[in-house]
Design a protein around this motif. Structure first.
Motif, PDB file in Angstrom:
ATOM      1  N   GLU A   1      12.527  -4.438  -1.218  1.00  0.00           N
ATOM      2  CA  GLU A   1      12.611  -3.116  -0.593  1.00  0.00           C
ATOM      3  C   GLU A   1      11.271  -2.788   0.038  1.00  0.00           C
ATOM      4  O   GLU A   1      10.232  -2.934  -0.599  1.00  0.00           O
ATOM      5  CB  GLU A   1      12.937  -2.052  -1.639  1.00  0.00           C
ATOM      6  CG  GLU A   1      14.316  -2.179  -2.230  1.00  0.00           C
ATOM      7  CD  GLU A   1      14.594  -1.058  -3.218  1.00  0.00           C
ATOM      8  OE1 GLU A   1      13.991   0.023  -3.080  1.00  0.00           O
ATOM      9  OE2 GLU A   1      15.409  -1.279  -4.116  1.00  0.00           O
ATOM     10  N   SER A   2      11.307  -2.330   1.269  1.00  0.00           N
ATOM     11  CA  SER A   2      10.050  -1.945   1.916  1.00  0.00           C
ATOM     12  C   SER A   2       9.631  -0.562   1.421  1.00  0.00           C
ATOM     13  O   SER A   2      10.454   0.256   1.031  1.00  0.00           O
ATOM     14  CB  SER A   2      10.200  -1.939   3.431  1.00  0.00           C
ATOM     15  OG  SER A   2      11.181  -1.005   3.813  1.00  0.00           O
ATOM     16  N   THR A   3       8.332  -0.313   1.437  1.00  0.00           N
ATOM     17  CA  THR A   3       7.794   0.969   1.012  1.00  0.00           C
ATOM     18  C   THR A   3       7.972   1.980   2.134  1.00  0.00           C
ATOM     19  O   THR A   3       7.650   1.682   3.285  1.00  0.00           O
ATOM     20  CB  THR A   3       6.295   0.819   0.681  1.00  0.00           C
ATOM     21  OG1 THR A   3       6.138  -0.209  -0.285  1.00  0.00           O
ATOM     22  CG2 THR A   3       5.725   2.103   0.136  1.00  0.00           C
ATOM     23  N   PRO A   4       8.492   3.179   1.824  1.00  0.00           N
ATOM     24  CA  PRO A   4       8.682   4.195   2.859  1.00  0.00           C
ATOM     25  C   PRO A   4       7.352   4.598   3.505  1.00  0.00           C
ATOM     26  O   PRO A   4       6.295   4.504   2.878  1.00  0.00           O
ATOM     27  CB  PRO A   4       9.279   5.379   2.104  1.00  0.00           C
ATOM     28  CG  PRO A   4       9.767   4.838   0.809  1.00  0.00           C
ATOM     29  CD  PRO A   4       8.947   3.626   0.517  1.00  0.00           C
ATOM     30  N   THR A   5       7.415   5.080   4.713  1.00  0.00           N
ATOM     31  CA  THR A   5       6.241   5.556   5.426  1.00  0.00           C
ATOM     32  C   THR A   5       5.622   6.722   4.661  1.00  0.00           C
ATOM     33  O   THR A   5       6.330   7.576   4.152  1.00  0.00           O
ATOM     34  CB  THR A   5       6.628   6.023   6.846  1.00  0.00           C
ATOM     35  OG1 THR A   5       7.267   4.951   7.513  1.00  0.00           O
ATOM     36  CG2 THR A   5       5.414   6.465   7.636  1.00  0.00           C
ATOM     37  N   GLY A   6       4.311   6.734   4.571  1.00  0.00           N
ATOM     38  CA  GLY A   6       3.613   7.806   3.876  1.00  0.00           C
ATOM     39  C   GLY A   6       3.390   7.527   2.403  1.00  0.00           C
ATOM     40  O   GLY A   6       2.838   8.357   1.692  1.00  0.00           O
ATOM     41  N   ILE A   7       3.839   6.381   1.930  1.00  0.00           N
ATOM     42  CA  ILE A   7       3.659   5.989   0.531  1.00  0.00           C
ATOM     43  C   ILE A   7       2.961   4.643   0.515  1.00  0.00           C
ATOM     44  O   ILE A   7       3.333   3.730   1.239  1.00  0.00           O
ATOM     45  CB  ILE A   7       5.013   5.892  -0.201  1.00  0.00           C
ATOM     46  CG1 ILE A   7       5.674   7.266  -0.259  1.00  0.00           C
ATOM     47  CG2 ILE A   7       4.842   5.328  -1.595  1.00  0.00           C
ATOM     48  CD1 ILE A   7       7.039   7.255  -0.905  1.00  0.00           C
TER      49      ILE A   7
END
Length: 85
Positions: free
Chosen positions: A16-22
């Motif tokens: 799973e890719s890390t969401p933007t801003g995290i």
């Protein structure tokens, strides 16, 4: 189980890719601190202790940024109501 698997189309990295801003980091915390946050999540019936830690840090930052005048405007009415004045 198969005798051999084909990984020629496999990709390295997180599933799973890390969401933007995290940002994913590694951090060392005292056992007691981590246990407290885990206990809070357990007592609440579930959730994510990492989110709780993030929220606590966010609150700390907000309090440090809040000017004294704004802190007093927020706290004084609550305290006056609490003591019945």
């Amino acid at each position: 189980m198969e005798a051999e698997y084909d990984f020629s189309q496999g990709k390295r990295g997180a599933i799973e890719s890390t969401p933007t801003g995290i940002t994913r980091i590694t951090i060392r915390l005292d056992d007691e601190v981590l246990a407290w946050f885990r206990d809070q999540v357990y007592a609440a019936g579930g959730g994510n202790y990492q989110t709780l830690i993030n929220d606590a840090l966010g609150e700390y930052i907000q309090q440090r940024r809040e000017p004294l005048e704004e802190t007093l405007r927020r706290v004084l009415p609550e305290e006056l109501e609490r003591i019945g004045k």
